[in-house]
Design an enzyme around this catalytic site. Structure first.
Site, PDB file in Angstrom:
ATOM      1  N   ALA A  81       0.832  -1.207   0.000  1.00 47.43           N
ATOM      2  CA  ALA A  81       0.000   0.000   0.000  1.00 47.43           C
ATOM      3  C   ALA A  81       0.869   1.261   0.000  1.00 47.43           C
ATOM      4  O   ALA A  81       0.460   2.301  -0.528  1.00 47.43           O
ATOM      5  CB  ALA A  81      -0.918  -0.008   1.215  1.00 47.43           C
TER       6      ALA A  81
ATOM      7  N   HIS B 131      -9.527  -9.857  -2.547  1.00 47.25           N
ATOM      8  CA  HIS B 131      -9.648  -9.039  -3.766  1.00 47.25           C
ATOM      9  C   HIS B 131     -11.043  -9.146  -4.374  1.00 47.25           C
ATOM     10  O   HIS B 131     -11.640  -8.129  -4.740  1.00 47.25           O
ATOM     11  CB  HIS B 131      -8.611  -9.463  -4.810  1.00 47.25           C
ATOM     12  CG  HIS B 131      -7.189  -9.204  -4.395  1.00 47.25           C
ATOM     13  ND1 HIS B 131      -6.115  -9.612  -5.155  1.00 47.25           N
ATOM     14  CD2 HIS B 131      -6.658  -8.597  -3.302  1.00 47.25           C
ATOM     15  CE1 HIS B 131      -4.989  -9.250  -4.551  1.00 47.25           C
ATOM     16  NE2 HIS B 131      -5.297  -8.647  -3.426  1.00 47.25           N
TER      17      HIS B 131
ATOM     18  N   LYS C 214      -2.817  -7.833  -7.820  1.00 45.64           N
ATOM     19  CA  LYS C 214      -2.782  -9.169  -8.394  1.00 45.64           C
ATOM     20  C   LYS C 214      -2.628 -10.194  -7.268  1.00 45.64           C
ATOM     21  O   LYS C 214      -2.139  -9.810  -6.198  1.00 45.64           O
ATOM     22  CB  LYS C 214      -1.656  -9.301  -9.426  1.00 45.64           C
ATOM     23  CG  LYS C 214      -0.274  -8.853  -8.903  1.00 45.64           C
ATOM     24  CD  LYS C 214       0.333  -9.813  -8.020  1.00 45.64           C
ATOM     25  CE  LYS C 214       1.209  -9.716  -7.014  1.00 45.64           C
ATOM     26  NZ  LYS C 214       1.584 -10.537  -6.016  1.00 45.64           N
TER      27      LYS C 214
ATOM     28  N   ARG D 107       9.822 -16.361   8.901  1.00 50.13           N
ATOM     29  CA  ARG D 107       9.241 -17.114  10.032  1.00 50.13           C
ATOM     30  C   ARG D 107       8.484 -16.202  10.992  1.00 50.13           C
ATOM     31  O   ARG D 107       7.631 -16.642  11.751  1.00 50.13           O
ATOM     32  CB  ARG D 107      10.336 -17.842  10.812  1.00 50.13           C
ATOM     33  CG  ARG D 107      11.016 -18.936  10.024  1.00 50.13           C
ATOM     34  CD  ARG D 107      12.330 -19.344  10.677  1.00 50.13           C
ATOM     35  NE  ARG D 107      13.138 -20.160   9.788  1.00 50.13           N
ATOM     36  CZ  ARG D 107      13.927 -19.670   8.837  1.00 50.13           C
ATOM     37  NH1 ARG D 107      14.026 -18.362   8.633  1.00 50.13           N
ATOM     38  NH2 ARG D 107      14.618 -20.470   8.058  1.00 50.13           N
TER      39      ARG D 107
HETATM   40  N1  NAD Z   1       1.909  -5.644  -7.902  1.00 50.37           N
HETATM   41  C1  NAD Z   1       2.939  -5.929  -7.142  1.00 50.37           C
HETATM   42  O1  NAD Z   1       4.078  -5.846  -7.596  1.00 50.37           O
HETATM   43  C2  NAD Z   1       2.737  -6.353  -5.722  1.00 50.37           C
HETATM   44  C3  NAD Z   1       3.813  -6.347  -4.808  1.00 50.37           C
HETATM   45  C4  NAD Z   1       3.546  -6.724  -3.492  1.00 50.37           C
HETATM   46  C5  NAD Z   1       2.269  -7.113  -3.123  1.00 50.37           C
HETATM   47  N2  NAD Z   1       1.270  -7.128  -4.049  1.00 50.37           N
HETATM   48  C6  NAD Z   1      -0.095  -7.548  -3.673  1.00 50.37           C
HETATM   49  O2  NAD Z   1      -0.613  -6.607  -2.734  1.00 50.37           O
HETATM   50  C7  NAD Z   1      -1.461  -7.272  -1.816  1.00 50.37           C
HETATM   51  C8  NAD Z   1      -1.009  -6.945  -0.407  1.00 50.37           C
HETATM   52  O3  NAD Z   1       0.293  -7.433  -0.202  1.00 50.37           O
HETATM   53  P1  NAD Z   1       1.204  -6.870   0.988  1.00 50.37           P
HETATM   54  O4  NAD Z   1       2.541  -7.424   0.817  1.00 50.37           O
HETATM   55  O5  NAD Z   1       1.020  -5.400   1.096  1.00 50.37           O
HETATM   56  O6  NAD Z   1       0.483  -7.585   2.234  1.00 50.37           O
HETATM   57  P2  NAD Z   1       0.459  -7.120   3.754  1.00 50.37           P
HETATM   58  O7  NAD Z   1       0.127  -8.340   4.527  1.00 50.37           O
HETATM   59  O8  NAD Z   1       1.709  -6.346   4.073  1.00 50.37           O
HETATM   60  O9  NAD Z   1      -0.737  -6.069   3.822  1.00 50.37           O
HETATM   61  C9  NAD Z   1      -2.101  -6.423   3.689  1.00 50.37           C
HETATM   62  C10 NAD Z   1      -2.917  -5.493   4.570  1.00 50.37           C
HETATM   63  O10 NAD Z   1      -4.299  -5.743   4.327  1.00 50.37           O
HETATM   64  C11 NAD Z   1      -4.990  -5.719   5.576  1.00 50.37           C
HETATM   65  N3  NAD Z   1      -6.254  -6.440   5.439  1.00 50.37           N
HETATM   66  C12 NAD Z   1      -6.473  -7.786   5.519  1.00 50.37           C
HETATM   67  N4  NAD Z   1      -7.776  -8.066   5.303  1.00 50.37           N
HETATM   68  C13 NAD Z   1      -8.392  -6.850   5.070  1.00 50.37           C
HETATM   69  C14 NAD Z   1      -9.725  -6.484   4.779  1.00 50.37           C
HETATM   70  N5  NAD Z   1     -10.684  -7.415   4.658  1.00 50.37           N
HETATM   71  N6  NAD Z   1     -10.007  -5.166   4.635  1.00 50.37           N
HETATM   72  C15 NAD Z   1      -9.042  -4.225   4.773  1.00 50.37           C
HETATM   73  N7  NAD Z   1      -7.739  -4.528   5.042  1.00 50.37           N
HETATM   74  C16 NAD Z   1      -7.433  -5.823   5.173  1.00 50.37           C
HETATM   75  C17 NAD Z   1      -3.996  -6.331   6.564  1.00 50.37           C
HETATM   76  O11 NAD Z   1      -4.329  -5.982   7.900  1.00 50.37           O
HETATM   77  C18 NAD Z   1      -2.683  -5.714   6.068  1.00 50.37           C
HETATM   78  O12 NAD Z   1      -2.420  -4.470   6.699  1.00 50.37           O
HETATM   79  C19 NAD Z   1      -1.416  -8.759  -2.159  1.00 50.37           C
HETATM   80  O13 NAD Z   1      -2.531  -9.108  -2.940  1.00 50.37           O
HETATM   81  C20 NAD Z   1      -0.143  -8.887  -2.981  1.00 50.37           C
HETATM   82  O14 NAD Z   1      -0.234  -9.948  -3.923  1.00 50.37           O
HETATM   83  C21 NAD Z   1       1.495  -6.742  -5.313  1.00 50.37           C
END
Ligand code: NAD
Length: 363
Positions: free
Chosen positions: A29, A92, A110, A181
């Site tokens: 984010a 998603h 994605k 981990r």
């Molecule tokens: N396009 C890219 O290059 C790229 C890179 C990294 C991650 N991503 C994607 O981004 C997404 C998030 O990955 P991340 O690494 O940031 O994960 P993350 O675990 O760091 O963050 C996810 C966040 O979503 C929150 N969350 C969970 N359920 C929720 C809900 N129902 N409503 C609102 N918030 C909710 C969690 O509390 C957490 O803060 C994944 O789908 C990942 O595949 C894409």
């Protein structure tokens, strides 16, 4: 669909900013917030997370005025024209459907969904809502892939016959991104219970897009997926570690070309490397992201017989975030859209089916 002054120039002071809400305020984010905030035509107005503290810290860091703990509250607030969905993969589809019912534009991370039927529900809902719908295949932002796609399409390397594509990460045998981990954002990626489709769904989705964007669709896959032992009892706390962390896919493209696409989280020395080699009847092009994402290499023409490679600089390209906002202004959905997200999802589903059956599967 909201009309946001499509005819005014991007830097016009009269222009109404597109108001964006970011749903899920974890690691990725931050990239969404930074990219949107760099665009003068956007105001990031809200952050949503089930973890209120995380949402607050995120909002403070990026100077975002509103924070919510549910998508329902965000939508009821009437503060957003568009959302970015950056939650773990399992959310998603349900969140997209909820947002689309309220007629807001969606940029979804994605993989688009956890399976093709869900992805198609998202496509149908997006079309019904008549809003902009895009999936964040973020490597489309690299100038090299756009230039290679253009080169292949204009016939620089003749007819494509052979493709080698890989996406390698290093975070299982190393702490290059922290210790998996003890890192929830890495642990959910290892667990099917937490909605992960393994390395295939996490980054295999990118490399399938990366290879098929220049070459065209895949018509058949023959895949092997594997989760290697990594912790006692294959478990850390609530996380069963059963999701695949290595995937090897033999493919045949619709144009008849053969290819191998593979991805793994076990490749020390490559924190995040995308590699693509496309060989045609008149030459070969290659992208190696460890070396450059703004140029590609080609061997063709007078260089064929000496096996000499030429480095080609690519022109800068707009990011997905910029294309999303431009699409909203124009009222025409941008590429890659949910249809493309669903198309790639279908390939992933076929890989899972192929691995289970130990048989090739037609798309
Ligand atoms: N396009 C890219 O290059 C790229 C890179 C990294 C991650 N991503 C994607 O981004 C997404 C998030 O990955 P991340 O690494 O940031 O994960 P993350 O675990 O760091 O963050 C996810 C966040 O979503 C929150 N969350 C969970 N359920 C929720 C809900 N129902 N409503 C609102 N918030 C909710 C969690 O509390 C957490 O803060 C994944 O789908 C990942 O595949 C894409």
């Amino acid at each position: 669909m909201t009309t946001l002054d499509p005819n005014l120039p991007a830097n016009s002071k009269k222009r109404t900013p597109v108001r964006v809400g970011i749903i899920g305020t974890g690691g990725m984010a931050n990239v969404h917030a930074e990219r949107f905030r760099a665009n003068p035509g956007v105001r990031v107005v809200a952050g949503v997370d089930v973890d209120l503290d995380r949402a607050r810290i995120f909002a403070e860091k990026h100077e975002i005025p509103h924070v919510y703990t549910s998508v329902t509250d965000l939508l009821a607030s009437g503060t957003v024209d568009a959302v970015s969905i950056v939650t773990p993969d399992a959310f998603h589809a349900p969140i997209s459907l909820q947002v689309l019912r309220k007629g807001r534009h969606v940029l979804c991370e994605k993989p688009l969904a956890l399976n093709y039927p869900d992805a198609m529900k998202m496509v149908a809902a997006a079309k019904k809502a008549g809003v902009v719908h895009m999936v964040n295949f973020s490597y489309r932002d690299w100038p090299a892939i756009q230039a290679v796609a253009a080169a292949v399409r204009r016939g620089d390397i003749g007819e494509v016959v052979h493709v080698e594509a890989s996406y390698l990460q290093a975070w299982l045998p190393s702490k290059v991104w922290g210790d998996w981990r003890t890192t929830p954002a890495l642990l959910w990626r290892l667990s099917t219970q937490h909605g992960s489709k393994g390395v295939l769904g996490d980054v295999g989705v990118h490399i399938v897009d990366f290879a098929t964007y220049p070459v065209g669709p895949i018509k058949e896959v023959y895949a092997r997926l594997k989760a290697f032992p990594k912790a006692p009892g294959d478990r850390v706390g609530d996380y069963g570690l059963d999701a695949n962390d290595s995937a090897v896919i033999n493919v045949e493209f619709a144009n008849g070309a053969l290819g191998v696409i593979h991805t793994s989280r076990w490749v020390a020395g490559h924190p995040n490397r995308l590699f693509l080699k496309i060989a045609g009847t008149k030459g070969t092009v290659e992208i190696d992201s460890d070396k450059s994402t703004t140029s590609y290499r080609v061997c063709r023409g007078k260089n064929l017989d000496t096996a000499t490679w030429q480095e080609v600089q690519a022109k800068p390209v707009p990011t997905n975030y910029e294309r999303f906002i431009t699409a909203i202004r124009k009222g025409v959905t941008g590429d890659p859209d949910f249809v493309r997200g669903a198309e790639i999802q279908k390939v992933l589903d076929a890989c899972i089916e192929s691995d289970a059956a130990r048989l090739p599967v037609k798309i």
